[in-house]
Design an enzyme around this catalytic site. Sequence first.
Site, mmCIF file in Angstrom:
data_model
loop_
_atom_site.group_PDB
_atom_site.id
_atom_site.type_symbol
_atom_site.label_atom_id
_atom_site.label_comp_id
_atom_site.label_asym_id
_atom_site.label_seq_id
_atom_site.Cartn_x
_atom_site.Cartn_y
_atom_site.Cartn_z
ATOM 1 N N TYR A 124 40.132 34.580 36.712
ATOM 2 C CA TYR A 124 41.193 34.094 35.824
ATOM 3 C C TYR A 124 40.617 33.547 34.521
ATOM 4 C CZ TYR A 124 44.575 34.686 39.541
ATOM 5 O OH TYR A 124 45.382 35.228 40.498
ATOM 6 N N LYS A 171 33.959 36.818 49.225
ATOM 7 C CA LYS A 171 33.669 38.244 49.420
ATOM 8 C C LYS A 171 32.208 38.441 49.020
ATOM 9 C CE LYS A 171 35.188 42.437 50.348
ATOM 10 N NZ LYS A 171 35.798 42.878 51.614
ATOM 11 N N ASP A 204 39.121 39.354 53.354
ATOM 12 C CA ASP A 204 40.018 40.317 54.015
ATOM 13 C C ASP A 204 40.240 39.933 55.475
ATOM 14 O OD1 ASP A 204 37.320 40.895 53.982
ATOM 15 O OD2 ASP A 204 37.529 43.066 53.842
ATOM 16 N N ASP A 228 45.033 32.140 44.981
ATOM 17 C CA ASP A 228 46.363 32.517 44.500
ATOM 18 C C ASP A 228 47.050 33.412 45.537
ATOM 19 O OD1 ASP A 228 48.550 33.010 42.954
ATOM 20 O OD2 ASP A 228 47.510 34.093 41.368
#
Length: 335
Positions: A124, A171, A204, A228
């Site tokens: 972001y 991740k 995930d 988010d």
Amino acid sequence: MTKKVTLIPGDGIGPEVTAAAVRVLEASGAALEWHEHIAGTEAFERTGHPLPDELLDSIRRHRVALKGPVSTPVGQGFRSVNVQLRKALDLFANVRPVVTVPKLPARFENIDLVVVRENTEGLYSGIEHVVVEGVVESLKIITERASTRIARFAFELARTQGRKRVTAVHKANIMKLADGLFMECFHRVAADYPEIESDDRIVDNMAMQLVVYPDRYDVLVLPNLYGDILSDLCAGLVGGLGVVPGANLGEEIAVFEAVHGSAPDIAGQNVANPTALIRSGVLLLRHLGLQEEARRVHDALQAALAEPSERTRDVGGTASTTEFTDALVRRIDAG
Ligand code: NAI
């Protein structure tokens, strides 16, 4: 003593839910003085800036704000006011408590977790450009400073609230450097809190875990984008976007807002659920030390949501925004 609070009604359903929240907070007996400011498209059209300086100055002066959602043009136009505001005021922690509301129909019972989202960097950062036609580069910024600060915030929150476990979400198997650094900072900070269990999950897998075993989790700490996405998922576990509140916290400034956006599909129809913003208002009252007023609103809200006839349609009822708010105010007055 009267407390001054900056009020940003926002757009879409923003003005409807902020009007409801203001009524309810005032009914609690809290002495609040509202200083209202515009943001987003209306501000852009009137002043040339979607996030006017007067608004930022007002928040800096009063140090606390209640904010309705503000729309962001998709794929073009000005950058998100919400992201800019968090950056401009260094509101580095976005805290979203996801708690089962007793008797409210939801997919799970007994959920009590807190999503702690890093609010100032990651994907972001808004740094993107066209390299050559047909190729765009969008930069993900992860710093040791921000990652350490958000990890420490999450462990301090766990300690203060008597929570048992903090889980970092990442991740780092793919983004070895960026998410690797986030993880490294998390584990370094965790060593200072031996009484709190710490672990991590790949994002995930975490999405699947939250849908199947949400009651196994306690505090989650995540970089901006994952925070988010997963906080909307978490809202879906306890009744939807209409009920989950949030707080954007910095060292000295706090801006309270719901997780949801401006919901243009239902704007102006008097059907939006104001619960999420009212609960954000409860967090605001507690932040201001108005514990008794916060308790009054919280108790009335739990009672109203337990009553099917008083609920708005997103949580299985038929009440309009104003009918729900009227009933809530009556409960507070009667309480
Ligand atoms: P959204 O959260 O506005 O809406 C998603 C779905 O949830 C819609 O079907 C909507 O009707 C429903 N919903 C949301 N809040 C509700 C409420 N209080 N009561 C009943 N139903 C509710 O997400 P969407 O559509 O992706 O975004 C719309 C706009 O909001 C975009 O311009 C986006 O940039 C902005 N946005 C602003 C945020 C903020 O101000 N913090 C946060 C998220 C999105």
